[in-house]
Enzyme design. Structure first.
Site, PDB file in Angstrom:
ATOM      1  N   LYS A 264       4.017 -20.757  -7.906  1.00 45.72           N
ATOM      2  CA  LYS A 264       5.455 -20.662  -7.643  1.00 45.72           C
ATOM      3  C   LYS A 264       5.632 -19.860  -6.356  1.00 45.72           C
ATOM      4  CE  LYS A 264       8.739 -18.216  -7.986  1.00 45.72           C
ATOM      5  NZ  LYS A 264       9.618 -17.821  -6.815  1.00 45.72           N
TER       6      LYS A 264
ATOM      7  N   GLU B  72      -0.869  -7.374  -5.793  1.00 50.65           N
ATOM      8  CA  GLU B  72      -0.899  -6.781  -4.464  1.00 50.65           C
ATOM      9  C   GLU B  72       0.553  -6.500  -4.128  1.00 50.65           C
ATOM     10  OE1 GLU B  72      -1.227  -8.343  -0.541  1.00 50.65           O
ATOM     11  OE2 GLU B  72      -0.426  -6.325  -0.900  1.00 50.65           O
TER      12      GLU B  72
ATOM     13  N   CYS C 238       2.681  -6.389   4.249  1.00 56.02           N
ATOM     14  CA  CYS C 238       2.528  -5.268   3.309  1.00 56.02           C
ATOM     15  C   CYS C 238       1.659  -4.164   3.916  1.00 56.02           C
ATOM     16  CB  CYS C 238       1.915  -5.755   2.008  1.00 56.02           C
ATOM     17  SG  CYS C 238       0.381  -6.655   2.279  1.00 56.02           S
TER      18      CYS C 238
ATOM     19  N   GLU D  12       9.707   1.893   0.906  1.00 54.57           N
ATOM     20  CA  GLU D  12       9.300   0.744   1.715  1.00 54.57           C
ATOM     21  C   GLU D  12      10.532   0.014   2.233  1.00 54.57           C
ATOM     22  OE1 GLU D  12       7.512  -2.791  -0.252  1.00 54.57           O
ATOM     23  OE2 GLU D  12       5.985  -2.694   1.326  1.00 54.57           O
TER      24      GLU D  12
HETATM   25  O1  LIG Z   1      -5.249 -10.685   4.581  1.00 56.03           O
HETATM   26  C1  LIG Z   1      -5.164 -10.887   3.362  1.00 56.03           C
HETATM   27  O2  LIG Z   1      -6.026 -11.494   2.692  1.00 56.03           O
HETATM   28  C2  LIG Z   1      -3.990 -10.424   2.644  1.00 56.03           C
HETATM   29  O3  LIG Z   1      -3.987 -10.470   1.429  1.00 56.03           O
HETATM   30  C3  LIG Z   1      -2.870  -9.942   3.403  1.00 56.03           C
HETATM   31  C4  LIG Z   1      -1.800  -9.441   2.746  1.00 56.03           C
HETATM   32  C5  LIG Z   1      -0.640  -9.089   3.460  1.00 56.03           C
HETATM   33  C6  LIG Z   1       0.487  -8.827   2.782  1.00 56.03           C
HETATM   34  O4  LIG Z   1       1.658  -8.654   3.329  1.00 56.03           O
END
Ligand SMILES: O=C(O)C(=O)/C=C/C=C/O
Length: 502
Positions: A194, A270, A304, A406
């Site tokens: 999704k 994450e 992030c 954030e």
């Molecule tokens: O680079 C990556 O594998 C990853 O997970 C980046 C995440 C960024 C999130 O905003």
């Protein structure tokens, strides 16, 4: 503050009279539903597409298709079979590279060059990385003696989890969707994905590539919609979904945890961050300025891993702030395909308003706005977009909301520090723990401070350079678990330890 503005005529972002309809992809077919929502360009506000919205019924159909696929040939596929299909998916993305670039740019307004170099390139790389990995991933076997002196062989057998729910975000749509789909399929699972309602286009194109690459019906399913009360919640609640992998805001992660708690589903999160960049006086000054500009403003600050907190050793603090201000004020905010464009809009008016509310809050909290703090004025259709100025703040205390919460926009707050001990304490004094960035030419110090940061990731004299074999993720409010390399294989598989008495 004169951010360099384009004076070009409107870009190629145009709208068909009848915008295309983005459909779900369930059991190997594209499926339309009556419920729909709009997808608008963050560059101009124009309608890009109508998108079907899935509800519990579509999620049920997708999960049932995934279960059937698991019971079919896919469930018996060998590592070589799965790797071969993943290589075909990678080749399929490559064959439609520019279509994926266009899809990503349409949804997010990011510079075309970034979509090519980062987003779509990683879409290809993610599938190749996990196809490579499953072909070479070692297993575990230990030989021991039983109490009767017999030899015991202890080995690990891996099986798919089953149906995996993937909820992916709008900031790096294709990169983050494929970062989860690739290992999930590599380990023999079936997925129901999704994507964010803000970025449905590249995910829909991926479904076409899956179909054309011969991924069996039901192995990859795509449902469009929202979170609570929509497809996202139906997916997390579904009793036949074995695991949820989610990238997004921390509070949404907490909500998903509550939802999946009764079923004790596997989760991999994450989540958010309030990442720090630390610049020591001995750093390569120009590299640090450019590095902090990138880590603060890449993707309009919507990564992030971006640095929203910057700590600069006092002897170079004033010089650094002045240099970053000067460099930032040369940044070009423009159409995605404008020559030399540095930054596009944020994802939506709603998110722009959130970012601007923090710009106002910063001033209310007593910040000095070194540059930015508002929206650019184009005097053309881009004023209907979601552009905000890259912004540098100073003068706030560490407990100010703009230094602890954030924002997820193109903004950083710079503060001076006087010692290694002090800055380590300030970096760690955060509810988040995703990433940190250190600029120093003293490599003993680089190792020393990196090991003391309470974060899942540290970059030294670089930022967001990725080796896909390494663990990726954060601690505290920044997430649960790690994905990347064998860590993805561990999350996306069920392990059975088998002991044989010889
Ligand atoms: O680079 C990556 O594998 C990853 O997970 C980046 C995440 C960024 C999130 O905003």
């Amino acid at each position: 503050m004169p951010t360099a503005l384009a004076t070009r005529a409107p870009s190629s972002v145009s709208v068909d009279v009848d915008p295309p309809l983005l459909q779900h992809y369930i059991d190997g077919e594209f499926v339309a539903t009556a419920a729909r929502f709009e997808n608008r360009s963050p560059v101009t506000g124009q309608l890009i597409a109508a998108v079907c919205e899935a509800g519990p019924a579509e999620v049920d159909r997708a999960v049932a298709a995934a279960r059937r696929a698991l019971a079919g040939p896919w469930g018996e596929a060998s590592v070589e079979d799965r790797a071969a299909i993943l290589y075909r998916v990678a080749a399929g993305i490559e064959a439609r590279f520019e279509a994926f670039v266009a899809a990503e740019v349409a949804d997010t307004g990011r510079p075309v060059e970034q979509a090519r170099r980062l987003d779509v390139a990683r879409g290809v790389a993610n599938f190749r990385a996990f196809a490579d990995l499953i072909k070479t991933a070692p297993s575990e076997l230990f030989e021991s003696r039983g109490p009767d002196g017999a030899t015991l062989l202890n080995y690990v057998s891996r099986k798919p989890l089953g149906v995996v729910g993937i909820i992916s975000p709008w900031n790096l749509p294709l990169l983050l969707l494929t970062w989860k789909v690739a290992p999930a399929l590599a380990m023999g699972n079936c997925v129901v994905a999704k994507p964010s309602e803000e970025s449905p286009s590249s995910a829909t194109l991926l479904a076409e590539v899956m179909r054309d690459a011969g991924v069996p019906p039901g192995v990859f399913n795509l449902v469009h919609g929202f979170g609570p009360g929509s497809a996202g919640e139906a997916l997390t609640r579904h009793p036949d979904v074995a695991a949820i992998t989610f990238t997004g805001e921390s509070r949404t992660g907490s909500q998903i945890m509550k939802t999946v708690a009764d079923g004790v589903k596997e989760i991999s999160f994450e989540l958010g961050g309030k990442n720090a960049a630390v610049v020591f006086a001995d750093a390569d000054f120009d590299a640090a300025v450019e590095g902090v500009r990138r880590s603060s403003f890449t993707n309009a600050g919507q990564v992030c891993l971006c640095s929203e907190r910057v700590y600069v050793e006092r002897p170079i603090f004033e010089r650094f702030v002045a240099a970053l201000k000067a460099r930032t004020e040369t940044m070009r905010l423009d159409y995605p395909d404008a020559p030399g464009v540095d930054m596009g809009p944020v994802i939506s008016h709603k998110h722009r308003d959130k970012v601007l509310s923090y710009y106002r809050l910063a001033v209310a909290e007593g910040a000095t706005v070194v540059t930015g703090g508002g929206t650019p004025l184009f005097n053309d259709i881009r004023d209907a977009g979601a552009f905000v100025q890259p912004t540098i703040l100073t003068g706030l205390p560490d407990d100010a909301r703009c230094v602890t919460e954030e924002i997820f926009g193109p903004v950083c707050h710079i503060a001076p520090f006087d010692s290694e001990q002090e800055v380590i304490g300030r970096v760690n004094d955060s509810a988040y723990g995703l990433a940190a960035c250190v600029w120093t030419t003293d490599l003993s110090r680089a190792h020393r401070v990196s090991r003391r940061f309470h974060t899942g990731l540290v970059w030294v004299n670089t930022w967001f350079t990725r080796d896909l074999r390494t663990p990726f993720g954060g601690t505290k409010l920044s997430g649960l678990g790690r994905e990347g390399g064998r860590h993805s294989l561990d999350f996306y598989s069920e392990i059975t330890t088998i002991c044989i008495r010889l």
